[in-house]
Design an enzyme around this catalytic site. Sequence first.
Site, PDB file in Angstrom:
ATOM      1  N   ARG A   1      -1.649 -15.831  23.751  1.00  0.00           N
ATOM      2  CA  ARG A   1      -0.249 -16.114  23.987  1.00  0.00           C
ATOM      3  C   ARG A   1       0.127 -17.272  24.707  1.00  0.00           C
ATOM      4  O   ARG A   1      -0.492 -17.869  25.844  1.00  0.00           O
ATOM      5  CB  ARG A   1       0.229 -14.969  24.983  1.00  0.00           C
ATOM      6  CG  ARG A   1       1.643 -15.053  25.201  1.00  0.00           C
ATOM      7  CD  ARG A   1       2.137 -13.926  26.213  1.00  0.00           C
ATOM      8  NE  ARG A   1       3.775 -14.141  26.402  1.00  0.00           N
ATOM      9  CZ  ARG A   1       4.210 -14.890  27.363  1.00  0.00           C
ATOM     10  NH1 ARG A   1       3.385 -15.518  27.891  1.00  0.00           N
ATOM     11  NH2 ARG A   1       5.526 -14.962  27.342  1.00  0.00           N
TER      12      ARG A   1
ATOM     13  N   TYR B   1      11.999 -11.739   8.185  1.00  0.00           N
ATOM     14  CA  TYR B   1      11.907 -10.843   7.630  1.00  0.00           C
ATOM     15  C   TYR B   1      12.787 -10.463   6.625  1.00  0.00           C
ATOM     16  O   TYR B   1      13.948 -11.219   6.364  1.00  0.00           O
ATOM     17  CB  TYR B   1      12.067  -9.426   8.290  1.00  0.00           C
ATOM     18  CG  TYR B   1      13.386  -9.054   8.967  1.00  0.00           C
ATOM     19  CD1 TYR B   1      13.815  -9.717   9.825  1.00  0.00           C
ATOM     20  CD2 TYR B   1      14.174  -7.676   8.309  1.00  0.00           C
ATOM     21  CE1 TYR B   1      15.228  -9.309  10.200  1.00  0.00           C
ATOM     22  CE2 TYR B   1      15.210  -7.559   8.872  1.00  0.00           C
ATOM     23  CZ  TYR B   1      16.003  -8.279   9.612  1.00  0.00           C
ATOM     24  OH  TYR B   1      17.079  -7.895  10.173  1.00  0.00           O
TER      25      TYR B   1
ATOM     26  N   GLU C   1      30.240 -11.148  12.316  1.00  0.00           N
ATOM     27  CA  GLU C   1      29.556 -10.284  11.352  1.00  0.00           C
ATOM     28  C   GLU C   1      29.262  -8.960  11.878  1.00  0.00           C
ATOM     29  O   GLU C   1      29.622  -8.767  13.167  1.00  0.00           O
ATOM     30  CB  GLU C   1      28.166 -10.742  10.467  1.00  0.00           C
ATOM     31  CG  GLU C   1      27.292 -10.991  11.387  1.00  0.00           C
ATOM     32  CD  GLU C   1      26.140 -11.759  10.846  1.00  0.00           C
ATOM     33  OE1 GLU C   1      25.913 -11.691   9.566  1.00  0.00           O
ATOM     34  OE2 GLU C   1      25.200 -12.404  11.654  1.00  0.00           O
TER      35      GLU C   1
ATOM     36  N   LEU D   1      24.607 -14.355   9.085  1.00  0.00           N
ATOM     37  CA  LEU D   1      23.430 -14.515   8.120  1.00  0.00           C
ATOM     38  C   LEU D   1      24.032 -14.666   6.876  1.00  0.00           C
ATOM     39  O   LEU D   1      24.987 -13.775   6.515  1.00  0.00           O
ATOM     40  CB  LEU D   1      22.856 -12.880   8.295  1.00  0.00           C
ATOM     41  CG  LEU D   1      21.515 -12.939   7.576  1.00  0.00           C
ATOM     42  CD1 LEU D   1      20.499 -13.608   8.007  1.00  0.00           C
ATOM     43  CD2 LEU D   1      21.178 -11.353   7.023  1.00  0.00           C
TER      44      LEU D   1
ATOM     45  N   ARG E   1      15.872 -16.551   0.368  1.00  0.00           N
ATOM     46  CA  ARG E   1      16.356 -16.685   1.864  1.00  0.00           C
ATOM     47  C   ARG E   1      15.141 -16.485   2.934  1.00  0.00           C
ATOM     48  O   ARG E   1      15.087 -17.207   3.781  1.00  0.00           O
ATOM     49  CB  ARG E   1      17.362 -15.452   2.100  1.00  0.00           C
ATOM     50  CG  ARG E   1      17.852 -15.587   3.603  1.00  0.00           C
ATOM     51  CD  ARG E   1      19.079 -14.508   3.762  1.00  0.00           C
ATOM     52  NE  ARG E   1      18.480 -13.013   3.774  1.00  0.00           N
ATOM     53  CZ  ARG E   1      19.093 -11.984   3.674  1.00  0.00           C
ATOM     54  NH1 ARG E   1      20.548 -11.984   3.971  1.00  0.00           N
ATOM     55  NH2 ARG E   1      18.530 -10.868   3.611  1.00  0.00           N
TER      56      ARG E   1
ATOM     57  N   LYS F   1      16.989 -15.195   9.392  1.00  0.00           N
ATOM     58  CA  LYS F   1      16.701 -13.929   9.582  1.00  0.00           C
ATOM     59  C   LYS F   1      15.463 -13.694  10.318  1.00  0.00           C
ATOM     60  O   LYS F   1      14.329 -13.234   9.622  1.00  0.00           O
ATOM     61  CB  LYS F   1      16.862 -13.139   8.243  1.00  0.00           C
ATOM     62  CG  LYS F   1      17.035 -11.765   8.259  1.00  0.00           C
ATOM     63  CD  LYS F   1      17.194 -11.299   6.674  1.00  0.00           C
ATOM     64  CE  LYS F   1      17.450  -9.490   6.940  1.00  0.00           C
ATOM     65  NZ  LYS F   1      18.258  -9.001   7.367  1.00  0.00           N
TER      66      LYS F   1
HETATM   67  N1  PDD Z   1      20.584  -6.385   7.674  1.00  0.00           N
HETATM   68  N2  PDD Z   1      23.939  -9.692   8.742  1.00  0.00           N
HETATM   69  C1  PDD Z   1      23.035  -9.131   9.546  1.00  0.00           C
HETATM   70  C2  PDD Z   1      22.992  -9.481  10.943  1.00  0.00           C
HETATM   71  C3  PDD Z   1      21.986  -8.310   8.930  1.00  0.00           C
HETATM   72  O1  PDD Z   1      21.275  -8.106   9.857  1.00  0.00           O
HETATM   73  C4  PDD Z   1      22.222  -8.149   7.703  1.00  0.00           C
HETATM   74  C5  PDD Z   1      21.373  -7.450   7.014  1.00  0.00           C
HETATM   75  C6  PDD Z   1      23.180  -8.696   6.922  1.00  0.00           C
HETATM   76  C7  PDD Z   1      23.480  -8.381   5.539  1.00  0.00           C
HETATM   77  O2  PDD Z   1      22.722  -9.139   4.591  1.00  0.00           O
HETATM   78  P1  PDD Z   1      22.032  -8.601   3.338  1.00  0.00           P
HETATM   79  O3  PDD Z   1      23.297  -8.294   2.247  1.00  0.00           O
HETATM   80  O4  PDD Z   1      21.372  -9.641   2.868  1.00  0.00           O
HETATM   81  O5  PDD Z   1      21.410  -7.296   3.313  1.00  0.00           O
HETATM   82  C8  PDD Z   1      24.308  -9.272   7.379  1.00  0.00           C
HETATM   83  C9  PDD Z   1      19.406  -5.732   7.131  1.00  0.00           C
HETATM   84  C10 PDD Z   1      19.750  -4.501   5.982  1.00  0.00           C
HETATM   85  C11 PDD Z   1      18.325  -5.153   7.942  1.00  0.00           C
HETATM   86  O6  PDD Z   1      18.338  -5.693   9.332  1.00  0.00           O
HETATM   87  O7  PDD Z   1      18.027  -3.764   8.063  1.00  0.00           O
END
Ligand code: PDD
Length: 286
Positions: free
Chosen positions: A100, A33, A182, A207, A52, A149
Amino acid sequence: MTRIVYVNGRYHRYADASVHVEDRGFQFADSVYEVCEIAGGGIVDLDRHLARLARSLEALEIASPMSLSALAHVLHETVRRNRVRDGLVYLQVSRGAAPRDFAIPPAGTRPTVVCLARALPLGQADQVAQTGIAVITLPDIRWDRCDIKTVMLLPAVLAKREAGRRGAKEAWLVDRDGFVTEGASSNAWIVTDEGVLVTRSLSPALLPGVTRATLIDAIRRERLRLEERAFTPAEALSAREAFVTSATNTVMPVVRIDGTPIGDGRPGPVTMRLRRHFHDIAPVTN
Ligand code: PDD
């Protein structure tokens, strides 16, 4: 409010939108996503988000459901149909629906594509940023491919729950060697006493944040000092400033870590300047 949701080629009313009960996203988290910020009706950093997404699909060998420009069209159209000016757009692509089975379904299984957009109260994040957020630290219990992601977000959900219980908005995840990887849904940053911006270098452990990448461009352009390296919670506690980056919060100051104030306990000047400038730097497509 979300009114219209894109599912597999059609725009449905929110209440009527659905995916198959045997979707692999539902059964195996076999799905990736993106979340993009919408500002003034345009999509922020769209190209980086699409790149990405393509990378995530490729890493899991999920067939791309359509070209990136077609996906961009779906994102824009979903934003438009929901009349969102400021908010977020969410895109999910799963490996599709199949009886499944752990085995990957046959080639030709059609990926599931869902896109929805939602308005966020204008100025809400700015208001939060005035005082900043608290974070807690927790062990990073995720897998070894956090650079993809995926919707496999249970560790993040549990980390956020624990953060909430302790009066914090975010959790910084700490690896087995004692370094912050992170945030549960953001990238983690500090500004050292010498004024150096520090964020962990990219690896499969975290990420590759789009906001992180755009901010690094800005930092380089402004010739601020930047170190991409790991830091410990102890180093963060002695930092001058701390913040997190993510699409929906852009640059958000962190003022407490595990209950201890960072600096003077208020959002730092470097952080706030980067926050103010972020939308001058980040490309927006309409
Ligand atoms: N989350 N690290 C993780 C684990 C994340 O889930 C996210 C983003 C980021 C920041 O990535 P970006 O700058 O590309 O949004 C870092 C999104 C916003 C979410 O899951 O809602």
